[in-house]
Design a protein around this motif. Structure first.
Motif, PDB file in Angstrom:
ATOM      1  N   TYR A   1       0.798  -1.142   0.085  1.00 31.76           N
ATOM      2  CA  TYR A   1       0.054  -0.060  -0.085  1.00 31.76           C
ATOM      3  C   TYR A   1       0.934   1.234  -0.041  1.00 31.76           C
ATOM      4  N   ALA A   2       1.959   1.382   0.631  1.00 31.13           N
ATOM      5  CA  ALA A   2       2.931   2.203   0.887  1.00 31.13           C
ATOM      6  C   ALA A   2       3.437   2.675  -0.556  1.00 31.13           C
ATOM      7  N   PHE A   3       3.829   1.653  -1.313  1.00 34.68           N
ATOM      8  CA  PHE A   3       4.238   1.586  -2.887  1.00 34.68           C
ATOM      9  C   PHE A   3       3.031   2.300  -3.729  1.00 34.68           C
ATOM     10  N   PHE A   4       1.954   1.726  -3.416  1.00 35.02           N
ATOM     11  CA  PHE A   4       0.676   2.173  -4.291  1.00 35.02           C
ATOM     12  C   PHE A   4       0.460   3.666  -4.004  1.00 35.02           C
ATOM     13  N   ARG A   5       0.587   4.178  -2.636  1.00 35.31           N
ATOM     14  CA  ARG A   5       0.330   5.443  -2.346  1.00 35.31           C
ATOM     15  C   ARG A   5       1.318   6.279  -2.980  1.00 35.31           C
ATOM     16  N   ARG A   6       2.556   6.016  -2.867  1.00 36.38           N
ATOM     17  CA  ARG A   6       3.804   6.996  -3.339  1.00 36.38           C
ATOM     18  C   ARG A   6       3.884   7.321  -4.716  1.00 36.38           C
ATOM     19  N   TRP A   7       3.438   5.933  -5.506  1.00 41.23           N
ATOM     20  CA  TRP A   7       3.210   6.256  -6.757  1.00 41.23           C
ATOM     21  C   TRP A   7       1.941   7.056  -7.431  1.00 41.23           C
ATOM     22  N   ARG A   8       0.883   6.734  -6.650  1.00 42.90           N
ATOM     23  CA  ARG A   8      -0.285   7.611  -6.767  1.00 42.90           C
ATOM     24  C   ARG A   8       0.102   9.206  -6.544  1.00 42.90           C
TER      25      ARG A   8
ATOM     26  N   PHE B   1     -14.374   1.170  -4.282  1.00 39.60           N
ATOM     27  CA  PHE B   1     -14.221   1.137  -2.834  1.00 39.60           C
ATOM     28  C   PHE B   1     -12.947   2.002  -2.273  1.00 39.60           C
ATOM     29  N   GLU B   2     -12.729   3.057  -3.083  1.00 32.86           N
ATOM     30  CA  GLU B   2     -11.772   3.666  -2.491  1.00 32.86           C
ATOM     31  C   GLU B   2     -12.034   5.169  -1.964  1.00 32.86           C
ATOM     32  N   ARG B   3     -11.411   5.440  -0.742  1.00 34.79           N
ATOM     33  CA  ARG B   3     -11.873   6.537   0.075  1.00 34.79           C
ATOM     34  C   ARG B   3     -11.720   7.762  -0.520  1.00 34.79           C
ATOM     35  N   SER B   4     -10.740   8.056  -1.297  1.00 36.18           N
ATOM     36  CA  SER B   4     -10.374   9.306  -1.987  1.00 36.18           C
ATOM     37  C   SER B   4     -10.588   9.153  -3.505  1.00 36.18           C
ATOM     38  N   THR B   5     -10.944  10.130  -4.312  1.00 36.39           N
ATOM     39  CA  THR B   5     -11.025  10.148  -5.890  1.00 36.39           C
ATOM     40  C   THR B   5      -9.749   9.790  -6.237  1.00 36.39           C
ATOM     41  N   SER B   6      -8.412  10.433  -5.841  1.00 35.65           N
ATOM     42  CA  SER B   6      -7.390  10.005  -6.343  1.00 35.65           C
ATOM     43  C   SER B   6      -6.920   8.592  -6.473  1.00 35.65           C
TER      44      SER B   6
ATOM     45  N   ILE C   1      -7.709   2.917 -11.757  1.00 35.43           N
ATOM     46  CA  ILE C   1      -8.003   2.821 -13.037  1.00 35.43           C
ATOM     47  C   ILE C   1      -6.977   2.567 -14.097  1.00 35.43           C
ATOM     48  N   TYR C   2      -5.877   3.601 -13.604  1.00 31.86           N
ATOM     49  CA  TYR C   2      -4.499   3.597 -14.407  1.00 31.86           C
ATOM     50  C   TYR C   2      -3.903   2.162 -14.098  1.00 31.86           C
ATOM     51  N   TRP C   3      -3.976   1.671 -13.036  1.00 33.03           N
ATOM     52  CA  TRP C   3      -3.345   0.416 -12.703  1.00 33.03           C
ATOM     53  C   TRP C   3      -4.288  -0.859 -13.523  1.00 33.03           C
ATOM     54  N   SER C   4      -5.268  -0.694 -13.576  1.00 25.03           N
ATOM     55  CA  SER C   4      -6.137  -1.624 -14.388  1.00 25.03           C
ATOM     56  C   SER C   4      -5.719  -1.507 -15.716  1.00 25.03           C
ATOM     57  N   MET C   5      -5.542  -0.557 -16.376  1.00 20.05           N
ATOM     58  CA  MET C   5      -5.180  -0.625 -17.811  1.00 20.05           C
ATOM     59  C   MET C   5      -3.510  -0.730 -17.987  1.00 20.05           C
TER      60      MET C   5
END
Length: 263
Positions: free
Chosen positions: A62-69, A232-237, A243-247
């Protein structure tokens, strides 16, 4: 991720800061393992805390996901893969035309009242995904809003982002929900031609409309990704990042396919 997929992905990854002398230190887990973990979560729709033991601890993923986001790295990674897919298909890396549309989805209970709304047309309480895709159905930009935000209001923000990032873009196809002052705004402020593709009054039943089917196919792909069936996400970001990860998962698989022989 197979070896063939990793070979395509590796060259598109953003370079870590410590390799470019910007400080920091090497990460504890390799990028291939982290990408596999995030793709598993997005594709199978699990909770963060339900990450299988084969992957790194969920909080590290999750920390990796959050940093990349937060740093925009997932969008940079996605855009590099999109350029590779377009080049492989014989297209220019930068598109000249696109299709805009929106999709309303139900929101989970974790989504706060400040980022959710009720879409009276679709009778959905949740969020709305506003997207622009190219003529191959690849994502150019996405904005997630409460479902009660109108398509034209969100389109002004979305198309401004697209026009700023893709300078060769000239033409956008849209449905009847984008008529009105938006057409003039696109032409005068963004130098974009907005073409409305309308359904004929004489047509009955399901009809495939020119160009609009491209973005509908994109939404169909999102619905095959279990994490995106609901929001399911708390924030719109985070919703946009998913969606980007899915693509990226879709394009990675596409790039790894053997090219057909032209014998």
């Amino acid at each position: 991720m197979t070896d063939a997929e990793w070979a395509q992905v590796r060259v598109a990854l953003p370079t870590p800061g410590w390799l470019e002398g910007r400080g920091g230190q090497p990460e504890a887990y390799c990028h291939r393992t982290m990408l596999d973990a995030i793709h598993y979560l997005v594709d199978n729709g699990i909770k963060w805390r339900a990450m299988p033991a084969d992957f790194p601890p969920w909080d590290r993923v999750y920390a990796f996901f959050r940093r990349w986001r937060d740093l925009g790295l997932v969008k940079e990674f996605h855009d590099r893969l999109r350029a590779k897919v377009r080049t492989r298909a014989g297209r220019d890396a930068q598109p000249s035309a696109g299709v805009i549309d929106s999709q309303s989805v139900k929101a989970d209970a974790v989504v706060g009242a400040d980022s959710r709304g009720f879409d009276g047309g679709k009778l959905i309480n949740g969020r709305k995904r506003h997207v622009v895709v190219d003529t191959l159905g690849l994502l150019l930009a996405v904005v997630v809003t409460p479902a009660d935000i109108g398509d034209r209001a969100a389109a002004e923000v979305l198309l401004a982002q697209v026009a700023d990032a893709h300078h060769l873009l000239e033409l956008i196809w849209a449905d009847g929900g984008y008529t009105g002052p938006l057409i003039t705004f696109c032409l005068t402020a963004l130098a974009l031609v907005l073409v409305i593709v309308k359904r004929s009054d004489d047509q009955k039943g399901f009809v495939v409309l020119p160009k609009r089917w491209i973005v509908e196919r994109f939404f169909a792909h999102l619905m095959r990704t279990r994490r995106l069936v609901r929001d399911f996400e708390r924030s719109t970001s985070s919703a946009e990042a998913m969606i980007y990860w899915s693509m990226t998962l879709l394009m990675t698989r596409r790039l790894a396919r053997p090219r057909p022989s032209r014998a």
